[in-house]
Write an enzyme that holds these catalytic residues in place. Sequence first.
Site, PDB file in Angstrom:
ATOM      1  N   CYS A 110       0.846  -1.196   0.000  1.00  0.00           N
ATOM      2  CA  CYS A 110       0.000   0.000   0.000  1.00  0.00           C
ATOM      3  C   CYS A 110       0.881   1.247   0.000  1.00  0.00           C
ATOM      4  O   CYS A 110       0.655   2.195   0.748  1.00  0.00           O
ATOM      5  CB  CYS A 110      -0.945  -0.017   1.196  1.00  0.00           C
ATOM      6  SG  CYS A 110      -2.395   1.038   0.977  1.00  0.00           S
TER       7      CYS A 110
ATOM      8  N   ASP B 111      17.297  -1.610 -12.295  1.00  0.00           N
ATOM      9  CA  ASP B 111      15.874  -1.568 -12.609  1.00  0.00           C
ATOM     10  C   ASP B 111      15.653  -1.843 -14.096  1.00  0.00           C
ATOM     11  O   ASP B 111      14.761  -2.607 -14.474  1.00  0.00           O
ATOM     12  CB  ASP B 111      15.290  -0.203 -12.221  1.00  0.00           C
ATOM     13  CG  ASP B 111      13.791  -0.137 -12.464  1.00  0.00           C
ATOM     14  OD1 ASP B 111      13.043  -0.865 -11.792  1.00  0.00           O
ATOM     15  OD2 ASP B 111      13.369   0.642 -13.352  1.00  0.00           O
TER      16      ASP B 111
ATOM     17  N   LYS C 290      13.818  -5.185 -16.115  1.00  0.00           N
ATOM     18  CA  LYS C 290      12.831  -5.066 -17.188  1.00  0.00           C
ATOM     19  C   LYS C 290      13.281  -5.826 -18.427  1.00  0.00           C
ATOM     20  O   LYS C 290      12.475  -6.504 -19.091  1.00  0.00           O
ATOM     21  CB  LYS C 290      12.599  -3.587 -17.520  1.00  0.00           C
ATOM     22  CG  LYS C 290      11.948  -2.811 -16.385  1.00  0.00           C
ATOM     23  CD  LYS C 290      11.809  -1.333 -16.722  1.00  0.00           C
ATOM     24  CE  LYS C 290      11.135  -0.570 -15.575  1.00  0.00           C
ATOM     25  NZ  LYS C 290      10.966   0.871 -15.890  1.00  0.00           N
TER      26      LYS C 290
END
Length: 370
Positions: A12, A229, A233
């Site tokens: 969250c 990162d 991907k």
Amino acid sequence: MARKIQLTLLGCGGVGRQLLRHIVSTRKLHEDQGLRVAVMAVVDSKSIVLGEKNEELDDTALLEICLAKEKNNQMPETGKTFLSTILMDDHATFFLVYPTGRPLVVADCTASEKIGQALAEIADLNCCIVLANKKPLTSSFNVYDRIAALNRRYRCESTVGAALPVIATLNRLLNSGDSIKKIVGALSGTLGFVMSRLEYGESFSDIVRQAKELGYTEPDPRDDLGGMDVARKALIMARLMGWRINLEDVEVECLYPPSLAPKLMSTMQFLKEGLAELDLPMRNRVKEAAARGCVLRYVATIENFHCKVGIVEQPQQSALGQLHGSDNLVEIFTRCYSTSPLVIKGAGAGNDTTAAGVLADVLDLQDYFG
């Protein structure tokens, strides 16, 4: 009667909260389509919030969760709250308190490394999985294969290009039998911003500091400058193409030397002192590229069973050369798109965009819910 998609949200943070807000704000749209996204539980690293009597959390409760998490990073006392272990160990403990045997979508909007094994166990419970978190798909094949075995019951569009249809496009090409020869992609909004600003003569250190002030970078910019990162991907796309490779097989150019690594230098010291060491080498690379009519771009190249991530020179008038700001761009070369690649371009980062991609993936699973 509306078709109800029952959803459990893991994580969250910025993306997770924006997803909840998207769900609330699109109620009328989905109602007109005969759909309802029912959030059954919200899970963070400390607690699990469930609706009363195992019913869905109402919109008031969802917005209360968003506000409480933003204010003090804690879940509010709404519905039923349990101690969460799902994000702190390797077991799908959540399902000890949630009734199984009903269709369920689990959306992973965390950045957790450890959650992969839990998701693998969740996959074995015949659930659907939607991923914004790249790490489960770039971990061991023991985890990856169990998630990938879900076939059309899992979606992961937001792991590569936020809401850009990169994964969907690759799947369409692969399923049609069009062999993919090469993929070249600028897949980091942060590094895209930095590389394009170098063209205007600004120093590398000033641009990185500005990117941090604008909220484009991670709290420690080295998390972006390290290239991992982008490497994740690239690995996700390569594995989608059937390549049996791991993260350590991806060749990654880190934009800072080992002497400036986090273990040796604090974030504050890196920003104040370390970054300046990178200005002259980067300025020279920019000048050398300009002399050849090129600009620098940080890209992933996937070709011939090899993944490489790093700075490349691109002609100024090429699609990648004209890319500016934080947009992403992917070029896909295939048998059908051999000389003129299929190009996907647009905003590829940001909580709002990523959450929109997650919600689109959730809705794409609606046929599994009666």
